[in-house]
Enzyme design. Structure first.
Site, mmCIF file in Angstrom:
data_model
loop_
_atom_site.group_PDB
_atom_site.id
_atom_site.type_symbol
_atom_site.label_atom_id
_atom_site.label_comp_id
_atom_site.label_asym_id
_atom_site.label_seq_id
_atom_site.Cartn_x
_atom_site.Cartn_y
_atom_site.Cartn_z
ATOM 1 N N THR A 40 0.832 -1.198 0.000
ATOM 2 C CA THR A 40 0.000 0.000 0.000
ATOM 3 C C THR A 40 0.869 1.251 0.000
ATOM 4 O O THR A 40 1.951 1.261 0.575
ATOM 5 C CB THR A 40 -0.884 -0.011 1.262
ATOM 6 O OG1 THR A 40 -1.760 -1.135 1.196
ATOM 7 C CG2 THR A 40 -1.703 1.258 1.393
ATOM 8 N N ARG B 55 -13.520 -8.724 -0.761
ATOM 9 C CA ARG B 55 -12.816 -8.316 0.450
ATOM 10 C C ARG B 55 -12.349 -6.862 0.363
ATOM 11 O O ARG B 55 -11.833 -6.409 -0.649
ATOM 12 C CB ARG B 55 -11.611 -9.234 0.672
ATOM 13 C CG ARG B 55 -10.758 -8.899 1.907
ATOM 14 C CD ARG B 55 -9.553 -8.075 1.592
ATOM 15 N NE ARG B 55 -8.682 -7.860 2.765
ATOM 16 C CZ ARG B 55 -7.655 -7.043 2.788
ATOM 17 N NH1 ARG B 55 -7.331 -6.358 1.703
ATOM 18 N NH2 ARG B 55 -6.923 -6.887 3.889
ATOM 19 N N GLY C 93 -10.026 -4.007 2.596
ATOM 20 C CA GLY C 93 -9.105 -3.806 3.708
ATOM 21 C C GLY C 93 -9.290 -2.456 4.366
ATOM 22 O O GLY C 93 -10.326 -1.806 4.236
ATOM 23 N N ASP C 94 -8.244 -1.996 5.048
ATOM 24 C CA ASP C 94 -8.354 -0.755 5.810
ATOM 25 C C ASP C 94 -8.120 0.498 4.979
ATOM 26 O O ASP C 94 -8.555 1.588 5.357
ATOM 27 C CB ASP C 94 -7.343 -0.769 6.971
ATOM 28 C CG ASP C 94 -5.899 -0.789 6.477
ATOM 29 O OD1 ASP C 94 -5.556 -1.710 5.704
ATOM 30 O OD2 ASP C 94 -5.123 0.096 6.857
ATOM 31 N N GLY D 184 -0.558 -2.367 5.981
ATOM 32 C CA GLY D 184 -0.391 -3.589 6.754
ATOM 33 C C GLY D 184 -1.532 -4.558 6.536
ATOM 34 O O GLY D 184 -2.287 -4.459 5.564
ATOM 35 N N TRP D 185 -1.669 -5.478 7.450
ATOM 36 C CA TRP D 185 -2.720 -6.493 7.392
ATOM 37 C C TRP D 185 -4.029 -5.812 7.780
ATOM 38 O O TRP D 185 -4.317 -5.588 8.943
ATOM 39 C CB TRP D 185 -2.367 -7.632 8.337
ATOM 40 C CG TRP D 185 -3.193 -8.869 8.162
ATOM 41 C CD1 TRP D 185 -4.393 -8.988 7.542
ATOM 42 C CD2 TRP D 185 -2.866 -10.176 8.638
ATOM 43 N NE1 TRP D 185 -4.844 -10.274 7.579
ATOM 44 C CE2 TRP D 185 -3.925 -11.036 8.251
ATOM 45 C CE3 TRP D 185 -1.785 -10.702 9.363
ATOM 46 C CZ2 TRP D 185 -3.934 -12.391 8.572
ATOM 47 C CZ3 TRP D 185 -1.796 -12.045 9.662
ATOM 48 C CH2 TRP D 185 -2.854 -12.885 9.277
ATOM 49 N N GLY D 186 -4.814 -5.476 6.771
ATOM 50 C CA GLY D 186 -5.947 -4.589 6.939
ATOM 51 C C GLY D 186 -6.966 -4.988 7.976
ATOM 52 O O GLY D 186 -7.541 -4.135 8.666
#
Length: 310
Positions: free
Chosen positions: A174, A202, A204-205, A226-228
Protein backbone atom coordinates in the site's frame (compact mmCIF):
# COMPACT_ATOMS: atom_id res chain seq x y z
CA UNK A 1 -1.35 29.63 12.23
CA UNK A 2 0.14 31.04 9.03
CA UNK A 3 3.30 30.53 7.02
CA UNK A 4 4.81 27.83 9.23
CA UNK A 5 7.21 25.20 7.91
CA UNK A 6 5.52 22.53 5.83
CA UNK A 7 6.00 18.76 6.34
CA UNK A 8 5.48 15.70 4.15
CA UNK A 9 5.82 11.97 4.86
CA UNK A 10 5.21 9.12 2.39
CA UNK A 11 5.18 5.32 2.52
CA UNK A 12 5.16 2.51 -0.01
CA UNK A 13 4.35 -0.46 2.22
CA UNK A 14 5.73 -2.41 5.16
CA UNK A 15 6.67 -6.03 5.79
CA UNK A 16 9.62 -8.40 5.45
CA UNK A 17 11.71 -5.73 3.78
CA UNK A 18 15.30 -6.80 4.41
CA UNK A 19 18.56 -5.98 2.66
CA UNK A 20 19.30 -9.57 1.69
CA UNK A 21 15.85 -10.01 0.08
CA UNK A 22 16.01 -6.96 -2.20
CA UNK A 23 18.31 -6.61 -5.20
CA UNK A 24 20.46 -3.53 -5.63
CA UNK A 25 18.44 -2.53 -8.68
CA UNK A 26 15.11 -2.84 -6.89
CA UNK A 27 16.47 -0.96 -3.89
CA UNK A 28 17.50 1.86 -6.22
CA UNK A 29 14.11 1.92 -7.97
CA UNK A 30 12.17 2.05 -4.70
CA UNK A 31 14.30 4.88 -3.35
CA UNK A 32 13.93 6.83 -6.60
CA UNK A 33 10.15 6.42 -6.56
CA UNK A 34 9.83 7.55 -2.95
CA UNK A 35 12.04 10.54 -3.68
CA UNK A 36 9.97 11.43 -6.75
CA UNK A 37 6.80 11.36 -4.64
CA UNK A 38 8.46 13.60 -2.07
CA UNK A 39 9.59 15.98 -4.79
CA UNK A 40 6.08 16.23 -6.22
CA UNK A 41 4.42 16.82 -2.87
CA UNK A 42 7.15 19.22 -1.77
CA UNK A 43 6.64 21.34 -4.88
CA UNK A 44 3.00 21.80 -3.87
CA UNK A 45 3.76 22.63 -0.25
CA UNK A 46 6.72 24.94 -0.89
CA UNK A 47 4.51 26.88 -3.28
CA UNK A 48 1.96 27.44 -0.50
CA UNK A 49 -0.35 24.71 -1.84
CA UNK A 50 -2.71 22.79 0.42
CA UNK A 51 -1.93 19.63 2.34
CA UNK A 52 -4.75 17.90 0.41
CA UNK A 53 -3.19 18.78 -2.94
CA UNK A 54 0.23 17.64 -1.71
CA UNK A 55 -0.84 14.18 -0.53
CA UNK A 56 -2.80 13.62 -3.74
CA UNK A 57 0.22 14.63 -5.84
CA UNK A 58 2.60 12.39 -3.90
CA UNK A 59 0.32 9.36 -3.97
CA UNK A 60 -0.35 9.74 -7.71
CA UNK A 61 3.39 9.30 -8.35
CA UNK A 62 3.42 6.06 -6.35
CA UNK A 63 0.21 4.80 -7.99
CA UNK A 64 1.88 5.10 -11.39
CA UNK A 65 4.99 3.17 -10.32
CA UNK A 66 4.69 -0.64 -10.71
CA UNK A 67 7.07 -1.14 -7.78
CA UNK A 68 4.12 -0.75 -5.43
CA UNK A 69 0.77 -2.41 -4.82
CA UNK A 70 -1.37 0.53 -5.90
CA UNK A 71 -2.63 1.68 -9.28
CA UNK A 72 -0.34 0.32 -12.01
CA UNK A 73 1.30 -2.73 -10.44
CA UNK A 74 -1.56 -3.59 -8.10
CA UNK A 75 -2.12 -7.19 -7.05
CA UNK A 76 -4.81 -9.36 -8.63
CA UNK A 77 -7.86 -10.94 -7.03
CA UNK A 78 -8.26 -14.71 -6.93
CA UNK A 79 -10.18 -14.46 -10.21
CA UNK A 80 -7.43 -12.39 -11.82
CA UNK A 81 -9.17 -9.03 -11.64
CA UNK A 82 -8.05 -5.57 -10.58
CA UNK A 83 -9.89 -4.06 -7.58
CA UNK A 84 -8.39 -0.79 -6.38
CA UNK A 85 -9.09 1.13 -3.16
CA UNK A 86 -8.17 4.65 -2.02
CA UNK A 87 -9.11 7.36 0.45
CA UNK A 88 -8.22 10.96 1.29
CA UNK A 89 -9.07 13.24 4.22
CA UNK A 90 -8.79 16.97 4.89
CA UNK A 91 -7.97 17.87 8.49
CA UNK A 92 -9.50 21.33 8.23
CA UNK A 93 -13.09 20.12 8.45
CA UNK A 94 -12.61 16.35 8.41
CA UNK A 95 -14.17 16.06 4.98
CA UNK A 96 -13.21 12.80 3.30
CA UNK A 97 -13.61 10.74 0.15
CA UNK A 98 -13.04 7.04 -0.50
CA UNK A 99 -13.50 4.43 -3.22
CA UNK A 100 -13.28 0.65 -3.27
CA UNK A 101 -13.34 -2.05 -5.91
CA UNK A 102 -12.66 0.25 -8.86
CA UNK A 103 -10.87 -0.89 -12.00
CA UNK A 104 -11.00 1.88 -14.62
CA UNK A 105 -10.03 5.19 -12.99
CA UNK A 106 -6.31 5.69 -13.59
CA UNK A 107 -5.73 7.48 -10.28
CA UNK A 108 -7.78 6.04 -7.42
CA UNK A 109 -6.61 8.78 -5.04
CA UNK A 110 -7.77 11.50 -7.44
CA UNK A 111 -11.13 9.76 -7.71
CA UNK A 112 -11.34 9.69 -3.91
CA UNK A 113 -10.62 13.42 -3.79
CA UNK A 114 -13.32 14.03 -6.39
CA UNK A 115 -15.79 12.09 -4.25
CA UNK A 116 -14.82 14.30 -1.31
CA UNK A 117 -15.15 17.57 -3.19
CA UNK A 118 -17.84 16.93 -5.81
CA UNK A 119 -20.37 14.67 -4.07
CA UNK A 120 -22.49 14.57 -0.95
CA UNK A 121 -20.95 11.24 -0.04
CA UNK A 122 -17.79 9.84 1.54
CA UNK A 123 -17.55 6.29 0.16
CA UNK A 124 -18.37 4.97 -3.34
CA UNK A 125 -17.78 1.46 -4.70
CA UNK A 126 -17.29 -0.57 -7.82
CA UNK A 127 -18.38 0.31 -11.36
CA UNK A 128 -20.60 3.10 -10.08
CA UNK A 129 -17.58 4.80 -8.50
CA UNK A 130 -15.74 4.60 -11.84
CA UNK A 131 -18.84 6.00 -13.56
CA UNK A 132 -18.82 8.92 -11.12
CA UNK A 133 -15.18 9.48 -12.07
CA UNK A 134 -16.00 9.52 -15.78
CA UNK A 135 -18.72 12.09 -15.18
CA UNK A 136 -16.22 14.31 -13.39
CA UNK A 137 -13.32 14.08 -15.82
CA UNK A 138 -11.18 11.43 -14.09
CA UNK A 139 -8.98 9.72 -16.70
CA UNK A 140 -10.24 6.21 -17.50
CA UNK A 141 -8.16 3.25 -18.68
CA UNK A 142 -8.71 -0.39 -19.52
CA UNK A 143 -8.19 -2.57 -16.41
CA UNK A 144 -5.26 -4.24 -18.21
CA UNK A 145 -3.34 -0.96 -17.78
CA UNK A 146 -2.85 -1.79 -14.11
CA UNK A 147 -1.69 -5.39 -14.60
CA UNK A 148 1.94 -6.51 -14.61
CA UNK A 149 3.58 -9.85 -15.36
CA UNK A 150 5.03 -9.90 -11.85
CA UNK A 151 1.57 -9.76 -10.29
CA UNK A 152 0.24 -12.45 -12.64
CA UNK A 153 3.09 -14.74 -11.59
CA UNK A 154 2.44 -13.91 -7.95
CA UNK A 155 -1.19 -14.98 -8.24
CA UNK A 156 -0.22 -18.18 -10.07
CA UNK A 157 2.22 -19.02 -7.28
CA UNK A 158 -0.43 -18.45 -4.64
CA UNK A 159 -2.86 -20.77 -6.41
CA UNK A 160 -0.30 -23.48 -7.15
CA UNK A 161 0.89 -23.61 -3.54
CA UNK A 162 -2.58 -23.14 -2.05
CA UNK A 163 -0.90 -20.43 -0.01
CA UNK A 164 -2.18 -17.22 1.54
CA UNK A 165 -1.33 -13.75 0.30
CA UNK A 166 0.89 -13.32 3.34
CA UNK A 167 2.97 -16.39 2.38
CA UNK A 168 3.50 -15.06 -1.15
CA UNK A 169 4.16 -11.36 -0.65
CA UNK A 170 5.97 -11.00 2.66
CA UNK A 171 5.02 -7.33 2.59
CA UNK A 172 2.12 -4.91 2.23
CA UNK A 173 2.68 -2.58 -0.71
CA UNK A 174 0.00 0.00 0.00
CA UNK A 175 1.11 3.60 -0.61
CA UNK A 176 0.23 6.74 1.29
CA UNK A 177 1.14 10.30 2.25
CA UNK A 178 0.50 12.74 5.08
CA UNK A 179 1.22 16.47 5.04
CA UNK A 180 1.15 19.68 7.05
CA UNK A 181 0.92 22.82 4.92
CA UNK A 182 2.13 26.35 5.60
CA UNK A 183 -1.33 27.34 6.83
CA UNK A 184 -1.20 24.67 9.55
CA UNK A 185 -3.65 22.27 7.90
CA UNK A 186 -3.07 18.50 7.71
CA UNK A 187 -4.24 15.86 5.24
CA UNK A 188 -3.78 12.14 4.61
CA UNK A 189 -4.22 9.83 1.61
CA UNK A 190 -3.84 6.08 1.05
CA UNK A 191 -4.11 3.87 -2.06
CA UNK A 192 -3.84 0.11 -2.59
CA UNK A 193 -4.63 -2.92 -4.69
CA UNK A 194 -5.43 -4.95 -1.57
CA UNK A 195 -4.13 -8.48 -1.01
CA UNK A 196 -3.06 -10.99 -3.66
CA UNK A 197 -5.81 -13.52 -4.30
CA UNK A 198 -8.47 -11.65 -2.32
CA UNK A 199 -11.99 -13.04 -2.75
CA UNK A 200 -15.62 -12.30 -2.11
CA UNK A 201 -15.22 -8.55 -2.48
CA UNK A 202 -12.82 -8.32 0.45
CA UNK A 203 -12.08 -4.73 1.55
CA UNK A 204 -9.11 -3.81 3.71
CA UNK A 205 -8.35 -0.76 5.81
CA UNK A 206 -6.99 1.56 3.11
CA UNK A 207 -10.31 3.03 1.94
CA UNK A 208 -11.83 3.07 5.41
CA UNK A 209 -11.76 6.47 7.08
CA UNK A 210 -10.50 5.97 10.62
CA UNK A 211 -8.75 2.69 9.89
CA UNK A 212 -6.24 3.30 7.10
CA UNK A 213 -6.60 7.07 6.74
CA UNK A 214 -7.44 9.91 9.09
CA UNK A 215 -6.73 13.65 9.39
CA UNK A 216 -7.74 16.17 12.03
CA UNK A 217 -6.15 19.60 12.48
CA UNK A 218 -6.56 19.20 16.24
CA UNK A 219 -4.12 16.27 16.23
CA UNK A 220 -2.48 15.27 12.95
CA UNK A 221 -2.77 12.99 9.95
CA UNK A 222 -2.17 9.24 9.55
CA UNK A 223 -1.82 6.81 6.63
CA UNK A 224 -1.44 3.10 7.32
CA UNK A 225 -0.14 -0.01 5.57
CA UNK A 226 -0.39 -3.59 6.75
CA UNK A 227 -2.72 -6.49 7.39
CA UNK A 228 -5.95 -4.59 6.94
CA UNK A 229 -8.24 -6.72 9.05
CA UNK A 230 -6.26 -5.85 12.18
CA UNK A 231 -6.02 -2.16 11.31
CA UNK A 232 -9.80 -2.10 10.92
CA UNK A 233 -10.34 -3.83 14.26
CA UNK A 234 -8.03 -1.37 16.03
CA UNK A 235 -9.30 1.71 14.17
CA UNK A 236 -5.62 2.55 13.82
CA UNK A 237 -5.60 5.93 12.08
CA UNK A 238 -8.33 7.46 14.23
CA UNK A 239 -6.96 5.88 17.40
CA UNK A 240 -3.58 7.54 16.89
CA UNK A 241 -5.18 10.94 16.33
CA UNK A 242 -7.52 10.48 19.30
CA UNK A 243 -4.64 9.65 21.64
CA UNK A 244 -2.75 12.73 20.48
CA UNK A 245 -5.76 15.01 20.89
CA UNK A 246 -7.24 13.66 24.11
CA UNK A 247 -4.22 12.40 26.02
CA UNK A 248 -1.70 15.00 24.95
CA UNK A 249 0.96 12.44 24.08
CA UNK A 250 3.39 13.02 21.23
CA UNK A 251 2.67 11.62 17.81
CA UNK A 252 5.49 9.12 18.18
CA UNK A 253 4.17 7.87 21.52
CA UNK A 254 0.66 7.50 20.11
CA UNK A 255 1.79 5.72 16.96
CA UNK A 256 4.11 3.34 18.81
CA UNK A 257 1.40 2.42 21.33
CA UNK A 258 -1.21 1.72 18.67
CA UNK A 259 1.21 -0.36 16.61
CA UNK A 260 2.01 -2.41 19.72
CA UNK A 261 -1.71 -2.99 20.11
CA UNK A 262 -1.94 -4.17 16.49
CA UNK A 263 0.95 -6.56 17.11
CA UNK A 264 -0.74 -7.96 20.22
CA UNK A 265 -3.87 -8.63 18.17
CA UNK A 266 -1.75 -10.54 15.64
CA UNK A 267 -1.39 -7.92 12.94
CA UNK A 268 1.62 -6.44 11.18
CA UNK A 269 2.33 -3.23 9.31
CA UNK A 270 3.15 0.39 9.87
CA UNK A 271 1.96 3.98 9.85
CA UNK A 272 3.22 7.39 8.87
CA UNK A 273 2.10 10.40 10.89
CA UNK A 274 2.47 14.15 10.74
CA UNK A 275 1.32 15.98 13.85
CA UNK A 276 -0.24 19.42 14.01
CA UNK A 277 2.96 20.49 15.81
CA UNK A 278 5.08 19.36 12.86
CA UNK A 279 6.41 15.96 13.98
CA UNK A 280 7.19 13.61 11.08
CA UNK A 281 6.77 10.05 12.34
CA UNK A 282 7.20 6.42 11.29
CA UNK A 283 6.04 3.48 13.39
CA UNK A 284 6.11 -0.13 12.17
CA UNK A 285 6.30 -3.60 13.70
CA UNK A 286 7.84 -5.31 10.66
CA UNK A 287 11.49 -5.68 9.53
CA UNK A 288 11.12 -2.67 7.24
CA UNK A 289 8.91 -0.07 5.61
CA UNK A 290 9.38 1.88 2.40
CA UNK A 291 9.28 5.45 3.68
CA UNK A 292 10.46 9.01 3.22
CA UNK A 293 9.96 12.52 4.56
CA UNK A 294 10.60 16.10 3.53
CA UNK A 295 10.41 19.66 4.74
CA UNK A 296 12.06 22.93 3.75
CA UNK A 297 15.37 21.52 4.99
CA UNK A 298 15.47 18.65 2.48
CA UNK A 299 14.34 15.08 1.72
CA UNK A 300 15.31 11.61 2.94
CA UNK A 301 14.19 8.04 2.27
CA UNK A 302 14.69 4.67 3.99
CA UNK A 303 13.67 1.05 3.43
CA UNK A 304 14.96 -1.20 6.21
CA UNK A 305 14.52 -1.00 9.97
CA UNK A 306 18.23 -0.31 10.37
CA UNK A 307 18.40 1.99 7.36
CA UNK A 308 19.97 5.41 7.75
CA UNK A 309 17.84 7.89 5.86
CA UNK A 310 19.53 9.38 2.83
Amino acid sequence: MADQDWKLVVHGGAGVIELERISFERDRMIRAALDAALQQGSAVLSGAGTAVAAVEAAVRILEDDPSFNAGRGAVLTYDGRIELDASIMDGRDRSAGAVTGICASRSPVSLARTVMEESDHVFLSGPEADAFGREHGIEQVDPSFFETEFRRKQLAELKSKRASALDIEYKYGTVGAVALDRQGNVAAATSTGGMTGKRWGRIGDSPLIGAGTYADNRAGAVSATGWGEYFIRAGVAHEICARMRLSGVSGQEAADAVMRDVKELGGEGGVIVVSAAGEMIYAFNTPGMYRGRADSGGRSVALYSEDEER
